[in-house]
Design an enzyme around this catalytic site. Structure first.
Site, PDB file in Angstrom:
ATOM      1  N   ALA A 171      48.639 -64.956  42.626  1.00 40.80           N
ATOM      2  CA  ALA A 171      48.531 -65.781  41.594  1.00 40.80           C
ATOM      3  C   ALA A 171      49.852 -66.318  41.193  1.00 40.80           C
ATOM      4  CB  ALA A 171      47.873 -65.039  40.548  1.00 40.80           C
ATOM      5  N   ASP A 172      51.071 -65.515  41.425  1.00 44.59           N
ATOM      6  CA  ASP A 172      52.226 -66.053  41.215  1.00 44.59           C
ATOM      7  C   ASP A 172      52.740 -67.059  42.240  1.00 44.59           C
ATOM      8  OD1 ASP A 172      54.107 -64.247  39.379  1.00 44.59           O
ATOM      9  OD2 ASP A 172      52.628 -62.743  40.344  1.00 44.59           O
ATOM     10  N   SER A 173      52.511 -66.781  43.469  1.00 44.67           N
ATOM     11  CA  SER A 173      52.704 -68.123  44.300  1.00 44.67           C
ATOM     12  C   SER A 173      52.019 -69.361  44.054  1.00 44.67           C
ATOM     13  CB  SER A 173      52.257 -67.458  45.931  1.00 44.67           C
ATOM     14  OG  SER A 173      53.024 -66.461  46.238  1.00 44.67           O
TER      15      SER A 173
END
Length: 399
Positions: A171-173
C-alpha cells in the site's frame, strides 16, 4: 551533487518531511528525475526507515535506496527556530511532502495558511493513512491497515485459508507512486493558474483503485470477489506449476490464442474444441481439468525445458524467481534494472534503477542515501544563514 541539466525535473525544489515509505518514496521518484530534494529529519529521531530491515556496518540498507538523490538535514519543527527555518526554506521550495497526522503541522503554526502565505506557488502533499478528514482521520495509519481495509487481504490467499497480507509495503508503494503523480498533476495545474495547492493522499485509496472494479461489481451485481489462491476467475489455465527439478513457473492465458497454444503444447488439443473453452471465464470454471493437463506436463520436465518449449510455442510463461534469480536475470541485466551506485560509506551498491527510461531526458541515481543530517550546514548556508545563526539554532535544539 547536482542533477544533470538534461534531467526533466532539474530546478524543481522539494522538501521531504515524511517518514517511512509512501511520502519519502514519492520524493525519491522526483529526485530520480532531477529534482533537488532535501530530506528533513528530527535531530534525535531520524526517519525510522534508516533502521528497517538488514544493515551493514550499522548502516541501514533500505535507507540507501529510499534516501537516494536526497540531501539530508535536521530540523525540529516544534522549536521556534525550526519553524522559522522551514518557512524560510518554503519561500523558494516548489513541493513539500509530509505525513504527520492531520493537525500536527497546524499545531506548529505550519499549516497551509502559513506555508502558502510565504509561497503561493507551493504544492503541499499530505500523505496519511485515512486522509485529512472523516471519522478515521486522526487514527494512526499504516500500509498494513490499508491492505486490510481496501479488500486486498480478503481476496489474497487460498479459499480455505485466512486472508493474507503482503510481506512488503504494498500500500505504501502504490501510494508513493500515486503521490508523485499527484504532485506532478498539481505542478501542471500551477503552470496554468500560477498557484499551488494541497494534495490530500490517503493510503487506503490508491490500493483500492489498483484492485480494479470490485465496487462496481458489487454495486451492480452484488458480487463479492472470493479468495481463489493463484487461480483467476477470468481465465485458465493460470497459476504456478512445479517443475521436475523442484522449481516453479507461472503461466498466464489471458488471451484466447495463448490458451490454445498452451493446450497444443501440453498435448491436449482436444480441449480447445470443448464449448466452454471459447472464453476465459468459462475456462476458469473448468480450471481443475486445465490445471491437471498443464501441471502434469510441466511436472515431467525441468524448468529450463519448460521455458524453452513455451517460448518456442509463443505461450506466456515466466520462472518464479527469488532475488538471487532477479539479480542474474538476462532481461533485467539488459535493461539495467538493477544498477550499481558508488557509496562513500559502503562502497558499490546494487539497487533498483529509476522506474522508467526517457529517451531524451533520462533520470539517474546520483548518490545513495546519505547519513543523518549530513548536509544541514550546507543547506542552511545556501539559505543565507550565517555560522552564528546555525550555532544559535543548534543551541536551541532546532538542529
Amino acid at each position: 551533487m547536482t542533477a544533470p541539466t538534461t534531467a526533466p525535473l532539474t530546478g524543481l525544489r522539494v522538501l521531504d518531511l515524511a517518514t517511512l515509505f509512501a511520502g519519502p518514496m514519492a520524493a525519491t521518484l522526483l529526485g530520480d528525475f532531477g529534482a533537488e530534494v532535501v530530506k528533513i529529519e528530527h535531530p534525535t529521531k531520524p526517519d525510522p526507515s534508516r533502521g528497517h530491515g538488514p544493515s551493514k556496518d550499522g548502516v541501514g540498507l533500505w535507507w540507501k535506496m529510499l534516501g537516494r538523490n536526497k540531501r539530508t538535514m535536521t530540523l525540529d519543527l516544534s522549536k521556534p527556530g525550526g519553524r522559522a527555518t522551514l518557512l524560510r526554506l518554503a519561500e523558494t521550495t516548489d513541493v513539500i511532502i509530509e505525513n504527520f497526522r492531520p493537525g500536527t503541522l497546524e499545531k506548529w503554526d505550519l499549516g497551509w495558511p502559513e506555508l502558502s502565505a510565504v509561497n503561493s506557488r507551493l504544492v503541499l502533499a499530505r500523505v496519511t493513512g485515512f486522509g485529512q478528514f472523516g471519522p478515521y482521520a486522526h487514527r494512526p495509519g499504516f500500509g498494513t491497515l490499508a491492505e486490510a481495509m481496501s479488500g486486498f487481504a480478503a481476496i489474497t490467499g487460498e479459499p480455505d485459508a485466512p486472508p493474507t497480507l503482503p510481506p512488503f509495503g504494498l500500500a505504501d508503494s502504490i501510494a508513493g507512486l500515486t503521490t508523485a503523480y499527484a504532485v506532478m498533476t498539481a505542478l501542471a495545474a500551477r503552470e496554468r493558474t500560477g498557484k499551488g495547492q494541497v494534495v490530500d493522499m490517503a493510503l487506503i485509496e490508491p490500493i483500492l483503485a489498483a484492485l480494479g472494479p470490485q465496487p462496481l461489481w458489487f454495486d451492480q451485481l452484488g458480487h463479492v470477489q472470493p479468495r481463489t489462491g493463484n487461480r483467476s476467475p477470468n481465465n485458465a489455465p493460470r497459476g504456478v506449476y512445479r517443475t521436475a527439478d523442484g522449481t516453479w513457473v507461472a503461466v498466464s492465458t489471458s488471451a484466447q490464442s495463448v490458451a490454445e497454444r498452451v493446450m497444443r503444447l501440453v498435448g491436449r488439443p482436444e480441449l480447445i474444441d470443448e464449448p466452454w473453452f471459447t472464453s476465459g471465464a468459462d475456462r476458469a470454471r473448468h480450471a481443475d481439468v486445465l490445471d491437471e493437463a498443464v501441471g502434469g506436463w510441466i511436472a515431467a520436465r525441468t524448468r529450463t525445458d519448460v521455458l524453452a518449449a513455451f517460448e518456442k510455442a509463443e505461450a506466456a510463461v515466466a520462472p518464479v524467481q527469488d532475488v538471487r534469480d532477479v539479480m542474474a536475470d538476462p532481461q533485467y541485466q539488459a535493461l539495467d534494472t538493477i544498477t550499481t551506485v558508488d557509496d562513500p560509506e559502503l562502497g558499490p551498491l546494487r539497487m533498483q534503477n529509476v522506474l522508467f527510461r526517457l529517451s531524451a531526458t533520462p533520470g539517474a541515481i546520483r548518490w545513495a542515501g546519505r547519513p543523518h543530517g549530513a548536509d544541514t550546514d550546507e543547506v542552511l548556508t545556501e539559505l543565507g544563514l550565517t555560522p552564528d545563526d546555525v550555532t544559535a539554532l543548534r543551541a536551541e535544539g532546532a538542529l
